[in-house]
Scaffold this motif. Structure first.
Motif, PDB file in Angstrom:
ATOM      1  N   ASP A  71       0.808  -1.158  -0.082  1.00  0.00           N
ATOM      2  CA  ASP A  71       0.049   0.109   0.015  1.00  0.00           C
ATOM      3  C   ASP A  71       0.794   1.180   0.081  1.00  0.00           C
ATOM      4  O   ASP A  71       0.462   2.024  -0.399  1.00  0.00           O
ATOM      5  CB  ASP A  71      -0.739   0.156   1.239  1.00  0.00           C
ATOM      6  CG  ASP A  71      -0.241  -0.058   2.571  1.00  0.00           C
ATOM      7  OD1 ASP A  71       0.772  -0.923   2.707  1.00  0.00           O
ATOM      8  OD2 ASP A  71      -0.704   0.818   3.577  1.00  0.00           O
ATOM      9  N   LEU A  72       1.991   1.021   0.585  1.00  0.00           N
ATOM     10  CA  LEU A  72       3.074   2.283   0.688  1.00  0.00           C
ATOM     11  C   LEU A  72       3.880   2.653  -0.734  1.00  0.00           C
ATOM     12  O   LEU A  72       3.935   3.656  -1.227  1.00  0.00           O
ATOM     13  CB  LEU A  72       3.997   2.320   1.781  1.00  0.00           C
ATOM     14  CG  LEU A  72       3.432   2.049   2.991  1.00  0.00           C
ATOM     15  CD1 LEU A  72       4.246   1.973   4.261  1.00  0.00           C
ATOM     16  CD2 LEU A  72       2.334   3.112   3.555  1.00  0.00           C
ATOM     17  N   PHE A  73       4.277   1.324  -1.234  1.00  0.00           N
ATOM     18  CA  PHE A  73       4.953   1.354  -2.288  1.00  0.00           C
ATOM     19  C   PHE A  73       4.180   1.838  -3.715  1.00  0.00           C
ATOM     20  O   PHE A  73       4.884   2.349  -4.753  1.00  0.00           O
ATOM     21  CB  PHE A  73       5.726   0.129  -2.576  1.00  0.00           C
ATOM     22  CG  PHE A  73       6.768  -0.143  -1.869  1.00  0.00           C
ATOM     23  CD1 PHE A  73       8.182   0.215  -2.259  1.00  0.00           C
ATOM     24  CD2 PHE A  73       6.729  -0.396  -0.421  1.00  0.00           C
ATOM     25  CE1 PHE A  73       9.308   0.114  -1.304  1.00  0.00           C
ATOM     26  CE2 PHE A  73       8.102  -0.667   0.230  1.00  0.00           C
ATOM     27  CZ  PHE A  73       9.325  -0.392   0.041  1.00  0.00           C
ATOM     28  N   ALA A  83       8.044  -0.620   6.891  1.00  0.00           N
ATOM     29  CA  ALA A  83       7.797  -0.713   5.475  1.00  0.00           C
ATOM     30  C   ALA A  83       8.165  -2.025   4.856  1.00  0.00           C
ATOM     31  O   ALA A  83       7.719  -2.578   3.561  1.00  0.00           O
ATOM     32  CB  ALA A  83       8.170   0.498   4.621  1.00  0.00           C
ATOM     33  N   MET A  84       9.183  -2.590   5.077  1.00  0.00           N
ATOM     34  CA  MET A  84       9.929  -3.668   4.841  1.00  0.00           C
ATOM     35  C   MET A  84      10.571  -4.431   6.041  1.00  0.00           C
ATOM     36  O   MET A  84      10.925  -3.920   6.943  1.00  0.00           O
ATOM     37  CB  MET A  84      10.937  -3.299   3.737  1.00  0.00           C
ATOM     38  CG  MET A  84      10.684  -2.482   2.534  1.00  0.00           C
ATOM     39  SD  MET A  84      12.344  -2.246   1.567  1.00  0.00           S
ATOM     40  CE  MET A  84      13.156  -1.287   2.718  1.00  0.00           C
ATOM     41  N   ALA A  85      10.783  -6.054   5.581  1.00  0.00           N
ATOM     42  CA  ALA A  85      11.274  -6.709   6.562  1.00  0.00           C
ATOM     43  C   ALA A  85      11.694  -8.134   5.799  1.00  0.00           C
ATOM     44  O   ALA A  85      11.083  -8.343   4.982  1.00  0.00           O
ATOM     45  CB  ALA A  85      10.242  -7.226   7.868  1.00  0.00           C
ATOM     46  N   SER A  86      12.947  -8.756   6.409  1.00  0.00           N
ATOM     47  CA  SER A  86      13.141  -9.979   5.873  1.00  0.00           C
ATOM     48  C   SER A  86      13.112 -11.078   7.081  1.00  0.00           C
ATOM     49  O   SER A  86      13.690 -10.831   8.102  1.00  0.00           O
ATOM     50  CB  SER A  86      14.765  -9.863   5.378  1.00  0.00           C
ATOM     51  OG  SER A  86      15.060 -10.932   4.953  1.00  0.00           O
ATOM     52  N   ASN A  87      12.611 -12.087   6.735  1.00  0.00           N
ATOM     53  CA  ASN A  87      12.351 -13.046   7.842  1.00  0.00           C
ATOM     54  C   ASN A  87      12.057 -14.559   6.974  1.00  0.00           C
ATOM     55  O   ASN A  87      11.587 -14.613   5.795  1.00  0.00           O
ATOM     56  CB  ASN A  87      11.260 -12.762   8.811  1.00  0.00           C
ATOM     57  CG  ASN A  87      11.545 -13.543  10.040  1.00  0.00           C
ATOM     58  OD1 ASN A  87      12.366 -14.212  10.194  1.00  0.00           O
ATOM     59  ND2 ASN A  87      10.537 -12.962  11.096  1.00  0.00           N
ATOM     60  N   TRP A  88      12.189 -15.455   7.645  1.00  0.00           N
ATOM     61  CA  TRP A  88      11.876 -16.897   7.334  1.00  0.00           C
ATOM     62  C   TRP A  88      10.143 -17.002   7.012  1.00  0.00           C
ATOM     63  O   TRP A  88       9.707 -16.600   7.960  1.00  0.00           O
ATOM     64  CB  TRP A  88      12.403 -17.963   8.305  1.00  0.00           C
ATOM     65  CG  TRP A  88      13.901 -18.034   8.571  1.00  0.00           C
ATOM     66  CD1 TRP A  88      14.273 -17.809   9.924  1.00  0.00           C
ATOM     67  CD2 TRP A  88      14.974 -18.267   7.700  1.00  0.00           C
ATOM     68  NE1 TRP A  88      15.784 -17.763   9.757  1.00  0.00           N
ATOM     69  CE2 TRP A  88      16.057 -18.139   8.646  1.00  0.00           C
ATOM     70  CE3 TRP A  88      15.050 -18.833   6.499  1.00  0.00           C
ATOM     71  CZ2 TRP A  88      17.278 -18.724   7.933  1.00  0.00           C
ATOM     72  CZ3 TRP A  88      16.192 -18.954   5.859  1.00  0.00           C
ATOM     73  CH2 TRP A  88      17.402 -18.913   6.414  1.00  0.00           C
ATOM     74  N   ILE A  89      10.341 -17.565   5.829  1.00  0.00           N
ATOM     75  CA  ILE A  89       8.738 -17.788   5.395  1.00  0.00           C
ATOM     76  C   ILE A  89       8.046 -18.618   6.447  1.00  0.00           C
ATOM     77  O   ILE A  89       6.966 -18.369   6.638  1.00  0.00           O
ATOM     78  CB  ILE A  89       8.639 -18.207   4.058  1.00  0.00           C
ATOM     79  CG1 ILE A  89       8.923 -16.861   3.037  1.00  0.00           C
ATOM     80  CG2 ILE A  89       7.149 -18.547   3.753  1.00  0.00           C
ATOM     81  CD1 ILE A  89       8.955 -17.198   1.552  1.00  0.00           C
ATOM     82  N   ALA A  90       8.723 -19.622   6.838  1.00  0.00           N
ATOM     83  CA  ALA A  90       7.958 -20.627   7.619  1.00  0.00           C
ATOM     84  C   ALA A  90       7.359 -20.183   9.022  1.00  0.00           C
ATOM     85  O   ALA A  90       6.652 -20.683   9.582  1.00  0.00           O
ATOM     86  CB  ALA A  90       8.893 -21.959   7.784  1.00  0.00           C
ATOM     87  N   VAL A  91       8.151 -19.103   9.674  1.00  0.00           N
ATOM     88  CA  VAL A  91       7.737 -18.543  10.629  1.00  0.00           C
ATOM     89  C   VAL A  91       6.682 -17.328  10.702  1.00  0.00           C
ATOM     90  O   VAL A  91       6.423 -17.010  11.570  1.00  0.00           O
ATOM     91  CB  VAL A  91       8.755 -18.134  11.610  1.00  0.00           C
ATOM     92  CG1 VAL A  91       9.585 -19.283  11.799  1.00  0.00           C
ATOM     93  CG2 VAL A  91      10.029 -16.916  11.111  1.00  0.00           C
TER      94      VAL A  91
END
Length: 465
Positions: A162-164, A302-310
Motif C-alpha cells: 500500500d505504501l509502495f 515498510a519492509m522486513a526480511s524473515n523466514w517464510i516458515a515462521v
C-alpha cells in the motif's frame, strides 16, 4: 464318569484357547520435532498412516509425535541421543546438525537402503536438487544421504504494497532519489540493496509526519531485520549480505576460515548490514524472529526480511497482524548483480538406534506420496518436491508461495560441520558485539575467524589429523 469329566474339561479349555484370535501386531514409531506448524501438520496428516500400513505391511504402524519448544528442542534431543537408548525412531534435525549427528553415529546412513529400494530412490529423484543437497547430504556436495526434507524454508521479503504503490509517496520518492519505487512482484525481482536502502531511509518517519496521506501517531521505520545473539539469528540475517557481496564463510575445500569470513567483501557487507539499523525500530539490537514479525504485524515498518516458515500469521491472521491485506511477499534484494541467500528448513532422519527401521522407511515412502505432500502444502507447510514447488497451482495458493518457489534456486547452505554449534556460537557472539557497538565490523570478523580457526584446529587434533 467323574474321571472322564476331569479329562474332557481341560481338552475343551485348550480348544477354546486355540480358537481365540491371535493378538494383532502393532508398532508405534516414536518421532520428535520442534513444536510448530510443520510438525502439527505432519501429525494431523499422519493419522491416516496406520490404515495404509495395515494394508501394505499387514499390521498397524502408528506415529507418536512428541514435539518440544524450539527454545529447548536441541538440548532435549541431544540429551536423548546421548543416553544411547532407542528413544526416537524418527526426528527432525536442523540442516546444520546433520554433520554432528552423522559423525556421532546418532542417525542412519541411507545410501544402502535407497540403492536397494526403488521407491526410496524415486523419492530422492523427486526432491528439488537444491533442497536435496541441503537437507539430505553430508558432507555437503556429496551423495552421502542421511535424511529427507521435512520443512523447506527460505528468507522472504515482506513489503507494504500500500505504501509502495501510493501515488504521493511514489512522486516524493522519485523527486528525492531519482528512481521509482517498485510496485509489482516483477519490479521487486530487479531490486538490489542499493535501492532498498533508499526505500528504508525514505520511509523512516517521525510521529507527526505524514505517511500515505495520514499523520503518524508513532514513529515509523523503513526496515526490520534480526540482530539477536540467540541461536543463529544475526548470522543468518547477515549471510544474505555476505553472499550477495561475493563473500563466504570459509573455503569449502580446505575449511580455512581466515581470509574468507574476514575478507574485505565480508567486512563491507557487515558494515552495510549494521548501517541499516538506523532505519529500524528501537531495540533492533536484540531483534529476534518474533521481533521482526511483530514489527511488521504492528504496522511499524515498510519492509522486513524473515523466514517464510515462521511468518504466515503476518499475512493471514488478523488477530495478530494489522496489515494482513497490505503485505506482499517477494524475493529478497540482491546486490552487485547477484542473488544468493542462505537456506533454512529442516530434514527428518532415522535414529540409528531404532528397532523399527523397516517401518520408519515405509512411513517416509508414504509421506512423500503426492497426496501427503499436497495436503502438507495446503495446510501451510513448505514442500520439497520439484513438481509441486514449480507448479502454478502451488505458486498461486498462498501469499508467500511464489516467493518461496522463486527463491529456492538462489539458496546456499552454511557449514554442516560436526562443530557447528561451537562455530555458530563464536560467530554470534562476535557479530553481536559489532551490533551493539562494542567493536567494529572488521574486529568482529577477525575475532570470529580466529575463534573458528581454533575450534577447527582442536577438532582436527581430536581426529588425529
Amino acid at each position: 464318569m467323574k474321571r472322564l469329566r476331569w479329562f474332557v474339561l481341560p481338552a475343551l479349555l485348550i480348544a477354546a484357547a486355540c480358537s481365540q484370535p491371535e493378538e494383532e501386531k502393532k508398532i508405534t514409531l516414536q518421532m520428535t520435532g520442534p513444536d510448530w506448524l510443520p510438525i502439527s501438520l505432519m501429525e494431523q496428516i499422519s493419522a491416516d498412516f496406520p490404515a495404509y500400513a495395515k494394508e501394505k505391511l499387514g499390521y498397524t504402524v502408528e506415529i507418536n509425535m512428541d514435539p518440544a519448544p524450539w527454545s529447548t528442542y536441541y538440548e532435549r534431543l541431544t540429551a536423548a541421543l546421548a543416553a544411547g537408548s532407542p528413544t526416537y525412531d524418527l526426528f527432525v534435525a536442523d540442516s546444520q546438525w546433520l554433520g554432528d549427528f552423522a559423525e556421532s553415529g546418532h542417525i542412519l546412513k541411507l545410501n544402502e537402503h535407497i540403492a536397494n529400494d526403488p521407491e526410496l530412490a524415486a523419492i530422492m529423484d523427486k526432491i528439488h536438487p537444491v533442497l536435496k543437497g541441503a537437507y539430505c547430504a553430508y558432507p555437503g556436495g556429496t551423495e552421502n544421504w542421511w535424511g529427507f526434507p521435512q520443512e523447506a524454508d527460505v528468507q522472504g521479503f515482506f513489503v507494504r504494497k500500500d505504501l509502495f504503490t501510493n501515488a504521493d509517496e511514489r512522486s516524493a520518492f522519485q523527486s528525492r532519489y531519482g528512481h521509482e519505487l517498485p510496485q509489482t512482484y516483477e519490479d521487486w525481482m530487479k531490486v538490489e540493496w542499493e535501492q532498498a536502502r533508499d526505500y528504508a531511509e525514505f520511509f523512516t518517519r517521525k510521529a507527526g509526519e505524514t505517511l500515505a496521506g495520514e499523520t503518524l501517531e508513532n514513529d515509523f521505520f523503513g526496515l526490520a531485520l534480526a540482530y539477536s545473539k540467540e541461536y543463529d539469528f544475526v548470522s543468518m540475517a547477515w549471510l544474505q549480505f555476505l553472499y550477495n557481496w561475493g563473500g563466504d564463510v570459509w573455503d569449502w575445500e580446505t575449511m580455512q576460515v581466515d581470509g574468507h569470513l574476514n575478507s574485505p567483501k565480508a567486512v563491507e557487507s557487515l558494515e552495510y548490514f549494521l548501517d541499516l539499523m538506523q532505519f529500524q525500530p528501537p531495540g533492533s539490537v536484540n531483534n529476534n524472529l518474533d521481533g521482526v514479525n511483530n514489527a511488521v504485524a504492528s504496522g511499524l515498518v515498510a519492509m522486513a526480511s524473515n523466514w517464510i516458515a515462521v511468518s504466515p500469521g503476518v499475512i493471514e491472521d488478523p488477530s495478530f497482524s494489522t496489515v494482513t491485506d497490505k503485505i506482499m511477499v517477494v524475493v529478497p534484494p540482491g546486490a552487485n548483480g547477484r542473488r544468493s541467500f542462505n537456506l533454512g528448513g529442516q530434514p527428518f532422519v532415522v535414529g540409528s538406534k531404532s528397532k523399527h527401521v523397516k517401518e520408519a522407511l515405509e512411513y517416509i515412502k508414504w509421506w512423500f506420496q503426492d497426496a501427503q505432500q499436497q495436503r502438507f502444502a495446503e495446510g501451510g507447510g513448505l514442500p520439497s518436491t520439484t513438481a509441486l514447488i514449480e507448479s502454478d497451482e502451488f505458486k498461486k495458493s498462498r501469499a508467500w508461495t511464489r516467493a518461496f518457489a522463486d527463491t529456492i534456486p538462489y539458496q546456499r547452505d552454511v557449514w554442516k560441520h560436526p562443530k557447528f554449534f561451537s562455530m555458530i556460537t563464536a560467530q554470534q557472539e562476535e557479530l553481536h558485539k559489532a551490533v551493539s557497538g562494542e567493536q567494529t565490523a572488521q574486529e568482529a570478523l577477525e575475532n570470529a575467524a580466529l575463534r573458528q580457526e581454533g575450534i577447527l584446529e582442536e577438532w582436527r587434533k581430536d581426529k588425529g589429523e
